[in-house]
Design an enzyme around this catalytic site. Structure first.
Site, PDB file in Angstrom:
ATOM      1  N   ASN A  11       0.883  -1.177   0.000  1.00 38.69           N
ATOM      2  CA  ASN A  11       0.000   0.000   0.000  1.00 38.69           C
ATOM      3  C   ASN A  11       0.916   1.220   0.000  1.00 38.69           C
ATOM      4  O   ASN A  11       1.501   1.566   1.020  1.00 38.69           O
ATOM      5  CB  ASN A  11      -0.887  -0.040   1.259  1.00 38.69           C
ATOM      6  CG  ASN A  11      -1.748   1.214   1.380  1.00 38.69           C
ATOM      7  OD1 ASN A  11      -1.787   2.042   0.476  1.00 38.69           O
ATOM      8  ND2 ASN A  11      -2.435   1.349   2.503  1.00 38.69           N
ATOM      9  N   TRP A  12       1.043   1.818  -1.168  1.00 38.59           N
ATOM     10  CA  TRP A  12       1.967   2.959  -1.296  1.00 38.59           C
ATOM     11  C   TRP A  12       1.433   4.217  -0.605  1.00 38.59           C
ATOM     12  O   TRP A  12       2.166   5.185  -0.441  1.00 38.59           O
ATOM     13  CB  TRP A  12       2.230   3.269  -2.780  1.00 38.59           C
ATOM     14  CG  TRP A  12       3.017   2.220  -3.495  1.00 38.59           C
ATOM     15  CD1 TRP A  12       3.682   1.155  -2.939  1.00 38.59           C
ATOM     16  CD2 TRP A  12       3.257   2.132  -4.912  1.00 38.59           C
ATOM     17  NE1 TRP A  12       4.309   0.413  -3.914  1.00 38.59           N
ATOM     18  CE2 TRP A  12       4.062   0.994  -5.126  1.00 38.59           C
ATOM     19  CE3 TRP A  12       2.866   2.898  -6.001  1.00 38.59           C
ATOM     20  CZ2 TRP A  12       4.489   0.618  -6.408  1.00 38.59           C
ATOM     21  CZ3 TRP A  12       3.285   2.527  -7.269  1.00 38.59           C
ATOM     22  CH2 TRP A  12       4.091   1.400  -7.467  1.00 38.59           C
ATOM     23  N   LYS A  13       0.176   4.217  -0.251  1.00 43.22           N
ATOM     24  CA  LYS A  13      -0.466   5.390   0.355  1.00 43.22           C
ATOM     25  C   LYS A  13      -0.220   6.624  -0.535  1.00 43.22           C
ATOM     26  O   LYS A  13      -0.106   6.477  -1.750  1.00 43.22           O
ATOM     27  CB  LYS A  13       0.016   5.588   1.800  1.00 43.22           C
ATOM     28  CG  LYS A  13      -0.167   4.296   2.620  1.00 43.22           C
ATOM     29  CD  LYS A  13      -0.008   4.471   4.090  1.00 43.22           C
ATOM     30  CE  LYS A  13      -0.222   3.135   4.781  1.00 43.22           C
ATOM     31  NZ  LYS A  13      -0.104   3.196   6.227  1.00 43.22           N
ATOM     32  N   GLU A  56      -6.786   4.656   7.820  1.00 38.81           N
ATOM     33  CA  GLU A  56      -6.670   6.088   7.513  1.00 38.81           C
ATOM     34  C   GLU A  56      -7.961   6.612   6.888  1.00 38.81           C
ATOM     35  O   GLU A  56      -8.340   7.761   7.095  1.00 38.81           O
ATOM     36  CB  GLU A  56      -5.447   6.325   6.618  1.00 38.81           C
ATOM     37  CG  GLU A  56      -4.162   6.145   7.425  1.00 38.81           C
ATOM     38  CD  GLU A  56      -3.029   5.450   6.707  1.00 38.81           C
ATOM     39  OE1 GLU A  56      -2.986   5.467   5.471  1.00 38.81           O
ATOM     40  OE2 GLU A  56      -2.166   4.877   7.412  1.00 38.81           O
ATOM     41  N   GLU A  79      -5.301  -4.940  10.509  1.00 39.43           N
ATOM     42  CA  GLU A  79      -4.282  -3.926  10.740  1.00 39.43           C
ATOM     43  C   GLU A  79      -4.594  -3.197  12.041  1.00 39.43           C
ATOM     44  O   GLU A  79      -5.413  -2.269  12.056  1.00 39.43           O
ATOM     45  CB  GLU A  79      -4.261  -2.907   9.589  1.00 39.43           C
ATOM     46  CG  GLU A  79      -3.946  -3.511   8.235  1.00 39.43           C
ATOM     47  CD  GLU A  79      -3.348  -2.497   7.280  1.00 39.43           C
ATOM     48  OE1 GLU A  79      -2.281  -2.789   6.734  1.00 39.43           O
ATOM     49  OE2 GLU A  79      -3.932  -1.407   7.102  1.00 39.43           O
ATOM     50  N   HIS A 119      -9.453   1.083   4.968  1.00 35.75           N
ATOM     51  CA  HIS A 119      -8.160   1.280   5.630  1.00 35.75           C
ATOM     52  C   HIS A 119      -8.350   2.198   6.832  1.00 35.75           C
ATOM     53  O   HIS A 119      -9.194   3.101   6.794  1.00 35.75           O
ATOM     54  CB  HIS A 119      -7.153   1.885   4.642  1.00 35.75           C
ATOM     55  CG  HIS A 119      -5.766   1.853   5.202  1.00 35.75           C
ATOM     56  ND1 HIS A 119      -5.309   2.825   6.060  1.00 35.75           N
ATOM     57  CD2 HIS A 119      -4.768   0.945   5.078  1.00 35.75           C
ATOM     58  CE1 HIS A 119      -4.066   2.505   6.415  1.00 35.75           C
ATOM     59  NE2 HIS A 119      -3.710   1.377   5.831  1.00 35.75           N
ATOM     60  N   SER A 141       3.547  -2.107  10.346  1.00 38.73           N
ATOM     61  CA  SER A 141       4.997  -2.159  10.578  1.00 38.73           C
ATOM     62  C   SER A 141       5.633  -3.510  10.244  1.00 38.73           C
ATOM     63  O   SER A 141       6.519  -3.984  10.961  1.00 38.73           O
ATOM     64  CB  SER A 141       5.321  -1.738  12.018  1.00 38.73           C
ATOM     65  OG  SER A 141       4.892  -0.408  12.236  1.00 38.73           O
ATOM     66  N   GLY A 152       2.525   2.332  10.811  1.00 36.89           N
ATOM     67  CA  GLY A 152       3.464   3.446  10.647  1.00 36.89           C
ATOM     68  C   GLY A 152       4.135   3.866  11.947  1.00 36.89           C
ATOM     69  O   GLY A 152       4.737   4.929  12.021  1.00 36.89           O
ATOM     70  N   GLY A 189       2.915  -1.133   4.270  1.00 41.45           N
ATOM     71  CA  GLY A 189       2.950   0.305   4.000  1.00 41.45           C
ATOM     72  C   GLY A 189       4.365   0.753   3.687  1.00 41.45           C
ATOM     73  O   GLY A 189       4.880   0.550   2.587  1.00 41.45           O
ATOM     74  N   GLY A 190       5.011   1.363   4.672  1.00 45.87           N
ATOM     75  CA  GLY A 190       6.341   1.965   4.483  1.00 45.87           C
ATOM     76  C   GLY A 190       7.340   1.080   3.746  1.00 45.87           C
ATOM     77  O   GLY A 190       8.020   1.544   2.826  1.00 45.87           O
TER      78      GLY A 190
HETATM   79  P1  13P Z   1       3.092   0.380   7.691  1.00 45.28           P
HETATM   80  O1  13P Z   1       3.615  -0.914   7.110  1.00 45.28           O
HETATM   81  O2  13P Z   1       3.817   1.582   7.217  1.00 45.28           O
HETATM   82  O3  13P Z   1       2.975   0.294   9.194  1.00 45.28           O
HETATM   83  O4  13P Z   1       1.589   0.542   7.140  1.00 45.28           O
HETATM   84  C1  13P Z   1       0.721  -0.521   7.213  1.00 45.28           C
HETATM   85  C2  13P Z   1      -0.490  -0.189   6.442  1.00 45.28           C
HETATM   86  O5  13P Z   1      -1.261   0.670   6.801  1.00 45.28           O
HETATM   87  C3  13P Z   1      -0.726  -0.919   5.179  1.00 45.28           C
HETATM   88  O6  13P Z   1      -1.996  -0.670   4.699  1.00 45.28           O
END
Ligand code: 13P
Length: 250
Positions: free
Chosen positions: A9-11, A97, A167, A95, A212, A173, A233-234
């Protein structure tokens, strides 16, 4: 046997300058040594570019959001039909967010899930509790409520064509990962909740862990019985890390 999935997930990160080489390296790295199904979920605007580059490769792509409406006067929204127009096969829905920054409700999310499936797009449904909910011992209640919204809108059969991602919001994050045992406990609960309505669907459903995930912790998470891969994510923004995580499902 459930085939593992690793989805990035590149956000809201990157520009063409960074995304093109990232994608090229991921495409080149996903060879026969990778057992997992690999998906990248990009910002809407890069979908046409990604669709072109990914055609005929082992990598698949998805969107990070979708409108719950079919079409019409919804300024700024992107419809399922538009995503399908570019062969988008997956969409992240619910998600944390979207739930907590943009105020999407369980019902908005259930409507988006339904709309995606009406157009043959596979939802990657995210569920998970906030830190204060975990501390108040409400994890099970929150996750079951989030799943129930889907079950009551689309029915258990809809999960035949869906992926779930657990999640925990406190792990996203933050660098703070759920332990494999903490994650497994919730994954098992999700599978058991669904099994009450349909055991066959529950046992074939892929449930990913997100929060994470890094090359250093991926293998121990993916080794748990009910964890079928990850939503990253990251670490999905670094091709080496992302590919190492893809290989950690082997
Ligand atoms: P991180 O891997 O950056 O914690 O993000 C997880 C995430 O929200 C994937 O959708």
């Amino acid at each position: 046997m459930r085939k593992p999935i690793v989805a990035g997930n590149w956000k809201m990160n990157g520009t063409q300058e960074s995304i093109v080489p990232l994608l090229d390296r991921v495409i080149a790295g996903v060879d026969t040594s990778v057992n997992a199904q690999v998906i990248v979920c990009s910002p809407y605007i890069y979908i046409p570019l990604i669709a072109g580059k990914i055609a005929d490769t082992a990598v698949e792509f998805g969107s990070q959001n979708i409108s719950e409406f079919e079409s019409g006067a919804y300024t700024g929204e992107i419809s399922a039909q538009m995503l399908k127009d570019f062969d988008c096969e997956y969409v992240i829905i619910g998600h944390s967010e979207r739930r907590h920054v943009f105020g999407e409700t369980d019902q908005n999310i259930a409507d988006k899930y339904k709309k995606a499936q009406e157009h043959g797009i596979i939802p990657i449904l995210c569920v998970g509790e906030l830190l204060e909910e975990r501390e108040a011992d409400k994890t099970a209640e929150v996750v079951i409520r989030q799943i129930d919204a889907i079950l009551s809108t689309s029915g258990v059969e809809s999960l035949q064509n869906a992926i779930i991602a657990y999640e925990p919001v406190w792990a996203i994050g933050t660098g703070k990962t759920a332990t494999p045992e903490q994650a497994e406990e919730v994954h098992k609960l999700i599978r058991e909740t669904i099994a009450k309505q349909n055991g066959t669907i529950a046992s074939s459903l892929r449930i990913l862990y997100g929060g994470s995930v890094k090359p250093s912790n991926a293998a121990e998470l993916f080794a748990m019985e009910d964890i079928d891969g990850g939503l990253i994510g990251g670490a999905s923004l670094e091709s080496e890390d992302f590919l190492a995580i893809c290989k950690a499902t082997n």
